[in-house]
Motif scaffolding. Structure first.
Motif, short mmCIF file in Angstrom:
data_model
loop_
_atom_site.label_atom_id
_atom_site.label_comp_id
_atom_site.label_asym_id
_atom_site.label_seq_id
_atom_site.Cartn_x
_atom_site.Cartn_y
_atom_site.Cartn_z
N GLN A 39 14.96 5.38 7.05
CA GLN A 39 15.00 4.58 5.83
C GLN A 39 13.70 3.78 5.67
OE1 GLN A 39 16.76 4.47 3.24
NE2 GLN A 39 16.07 2.56 2.29
N LEU A 40 13.20 3.25 6.74
CA LEU A 40 11.95 2.48 6.67
C LEU A 40 10.77 3.39 6.33
CD1 LEU A 40 12.34 -0.04 9.62
CD2 LEU A 40 12.87 -0.34 7.20
N HIS A 41 10.80 4.63 6.81
CA HIS A 41 9.76 5.59 6.43
C HIS A 41 9.81 5.84 4.92
CE1 HIS A 41 8.13 6.46 10.29
NE2 HIS A 41 9.22 7.01 10.78
N TYR A 42 11.03 5.93 4.36
CA TYR A 42 11.16 6.09 2.92
C TYR A 42 10.56 4.89 2.19
CZ TYR A 42 14.42 10.06 3.32
OH TYR A 42 14.99 11.29 3.56
N CYS A 43 10.80 3.70 2.71
CA CYS A 43 10.26 2.49 2.10
C CYS A 43 8.73 2.53 2.06
CB CYS A 43 10.73 1.25 2.86
SG CYS A 43 12.51 0.92 2.76
N LEU A 64 13.18 -3.75 -3.74
CA LEU A 64 13.23 -4.31 -2.39
C LEU A 64 12.61 -3.33 -1.40
CD1 LEU A 64 14.20 -6.23 -0.12
CD2 LEU A 64 16.41 -5.03 -0.22
N TYR A 65 12.99 -2.06 -1.50
CA TYR A 65 12.45 -1.05 -0.59
C TYR A 65 10.93 -0.94 -0.75
CZ TYR A 65 17.35 0.38 -0.17
OH TYR A 65 18.70 0.40 0.05
N TRP A 66 10.45 -1.04 -2.01
CA TRP A 66 9.02 -0.97 -2.26
C TRP A 66 8.29 -2.13 -1.58
CZ3 TRP A 66 5.36 -4.08 -4.63
CH2 TRP A 66 4.15 -3.47 -4.97
N HIS A 67 8.82 -3.32 -1.72
CA HIS A 67 8.18 -4.49 -1.10
C HIS A 67 8.20 -4.39 0.43
CE1 HIS A 67 7.27 -7.01 -4.56
NE2 HIS A 67 8.43 -6.70 -5.08
N ILE A 68 9.31 -3.91 0.97
CA ILE A 68 9.39 -3.72 2.43
C ILE A 68 8.35 -2.69 2.87
CG2 ILE A 68 10.82 -2.78 4.29
CD1 ILE A 68 13.24 -4.03 2.88
N GLY A 69 8.26 -1.59 2.12
CA GLY A 69 7.30 -0.55 2.47
C GLY A 69 5.87 -1.03 2.41
N ARG A 70 5.56 -1.83 1.40
CA ARG A 70 4.20 -2.35 1.27
C ARG A 70 3.87 -3.28 2.44
NH1 ARG A 70 1.98 -5.89 -3.79
NH2 ARG A 70 3.52 -7.33 -2.92
N ARG A 71 4.83 -4.09 2.84
CA ARG A 71 4.60 -5.02 3.95
C ARG A 71 4.43 -4.26 5.27
NH1 ARG A 71 2.97 -7.20 7.33
NH2 ARG A 71 3.35 -9.26 8.22
N ILE A 72 5.24 -3.24 5.48
CA ILE A 72 5.11 -2.44 6.70
C ILE A 72 3.76 -1.73 6.70
CG2 ILE A 72 6.01 -0.45 7.98
CD1 ILE A 72 8.79 -1.19 6.98
N SER A 73 3.35 -1.20 5.55
CA SER A 73 2.06 -0.50 5.46
C SER A 73 0.91 -1.42 5.85
CB SER A 73 1.84 0.02 4.04
OG SER A 73 2.74 1.07 3.74
N ALA A 74 0.98 -2.66 5.39
CA ALA A 74 -0.07 -3.62 5.73
C ALA A 74 -0.11 -3.86 7.23
CB ALA A 74 0.17 -4.94 4.99
N GLU A 75 1.05 -3.92 7.84
CA GLU A 75 1.11 -4.13 9.30
C GLU A 75 0.58 -2.91 10.04
OE1 GLU A 75 1.95 -6.09 12.88
OE2 GLU A 75 2.03 -6.86 10.83
N LEU A 76 0.92 -1.73 9.56
CA LEU A 76 0.48 -0.51 10.23
C LEU A 76 -1.03 -0.33 10.12
CD1 LEU A 76 3.26 2.08 9.27
CD2 LEU A 76 3.13 0.54 11.23
N LEU A 77 -1.60 -0.70 8.98
CA LEU A 77 -3.04 -0.56 8.81
C LEU A 77 -3.80 -1.45 9.80
CD1 LEU A 77 -3.39 -0.42 4.92
CD2 LEU A 77 -3.76 1.43 6.56
N GLN A 78 -3.24 -2.57 10.14
CA GLN A 78 -3.88 -3.45 11.12
C GLN A 78 -3.94 -2.80 12.49
OE1 GLN A 78 -1.93 -7.25 11.15
NE2 GLN A 78 -2.25 -7.62 8.96
N GLY A 79 -2.93 -1.98 12.79
CA GLY A 79 -2.87 -1.33 14.10
C GLY A 79 -3.32 0.12 14.08
N GLN A 80 -3.93 0.54 12.94
CA GLN A 80 -4.43 1.92 12.81
C GLN A 80 -3.33 2.97 12.95
OE1 GLN A 80 -7.68 2.50 11.88
NE2 GLN A 80 -7.66 0.27 11.72
N ARG A 81 -2.11 2.59 12.68
CA ARG A 81 -0.98 3.53 12.67
C ARG A 81 -0.83 4.27 13.98
NH1 ARG A 81 0.18 5.50 6.57
NH2 ARG A 81 -0.36 3.56 5.54
N GLY A 82 -0.66 5.61 13.91
CA GLY A 82 -0.49 6.38 15.14
C GLY A 82 0.72 5.92 15.95
N THR A 83 0.55 5.87 17.26
CA THR A 83 1.63 5.46 18.16
C THR A 83 2.06 4.03 17.87
OG1 THR A 83 0.78 6.93 19.88
CG2 THR A 83 2.30 5.20 20.57
N TYR A 84 1.11 3.19 17.55
CA TYR A 84 1.42 1.80 17.23
C TYR A 84 2.39 1.73 16.05
CZ TYR A 84 0.83 -2.90 15.28
OH TYR A 84 1.05 -4.15 14.77
#
Length: 211
Positions: free
Chosen positions: A85-89, A41-61
């Motif tokens: 916890q989300l950072h761990y994911c 579950l944590y892996w899937h959450i992390g992958r989904r968050i990563s996809a969202e962050l890549l769209q916003g180029q990470r950083g402050t966003y």
């Protein structure tokens, strides 16, 4: 005159021992299944968050996204969904991009084990602790102690990794990934990281030292 009732023996009997074993085995299977399900579950959450962050180029966003998501999840599900916890994911999804490899690992190591290891930036060092922890069946506390005691740094592997025969083992080569670039999800940028475990004695890892 009525015959006194026979008193059941208080000592452990073969029946009691066998039933205890059945209960303990069932508990272990349930705990292992729960751990595997949560880790995935944590892996899937992390992958989904990563996809969202890549769209916003990470950083402050990225920091804003994680902070807001943590706030909403905590409101919905209670404790256990902090920013950390989300950072761990996110990190576990970055370190183990292959879900199949993670599935194999979480059948042998708990989420608490993986959470310690994924904070290690050096892939070879990370693989070292994953493999030896799995083989030696270390507890989370033992793993933390050995990391604190710089076990890896005292081995020949860390000094001459390419020249060390038989390392890394084939089971680890397939999960080697490049270190993640510094970002809001990199362990180096996580707040309040500290270790308090007591270092182990030198004699405990004499077999691993460079000669």
């Amino acid at each position: 005159m009525p015959t006194p009732a026979t008193t059941a023996p208080t000592a452990a009997t073969p029946l009691l021992a066998e039933v205890r074993q059945l209960i303990d085995a069932a508990r272990q299977r349930v705990a292992s299944a729960v751990n595997a399900e949560l880790t995935q579950l944590y892996w899937h959450i992390g992958r989904r968050i990563s996809a969202e962050l890549l769209q916003g180029q990470r950083g402050t966003y990225g920091q804003q996204v994680v902070a807001e998501l943590a706030r909403q999840l905590t409101a919905d599900f209670g404790k256990g969904w902090s920013e950390r916890q989300l950072h761990y994911c996110v990190r576990v999804a970055e370190v183990f991009p292959d879900a199949g490899i993670l599935h194999t690992l979480c059948s042998q190591l708990s989420w608490s084990h993986l959470r310690l290891v994924i904070q290690i930036e050096d892939p070879l060092k990370r693989d070292f602790y994953l493999e030896i922890c799995r083989v030696e069946r270390w507890s989370v506390r033992q793993l933390q102690e050995r990391i604190n005691a710089l076990l890896y740094e005292r081995t020949a592997i860390s000094k001459k990794p390419r020249a060390t025969s038989g390392w890394p083992p084939p089971s680890l080569c397939s999960r080697r990934v490049k270190p993640c670039r510094p970002s809001c999800t990199s362990p180096s940028n996580w707040p309040g990281k500290s270790c308090s475990a007591t270092p182990i004695q030198r004699s405990e890892f004499s077999n691993f030292r460079d000669t």
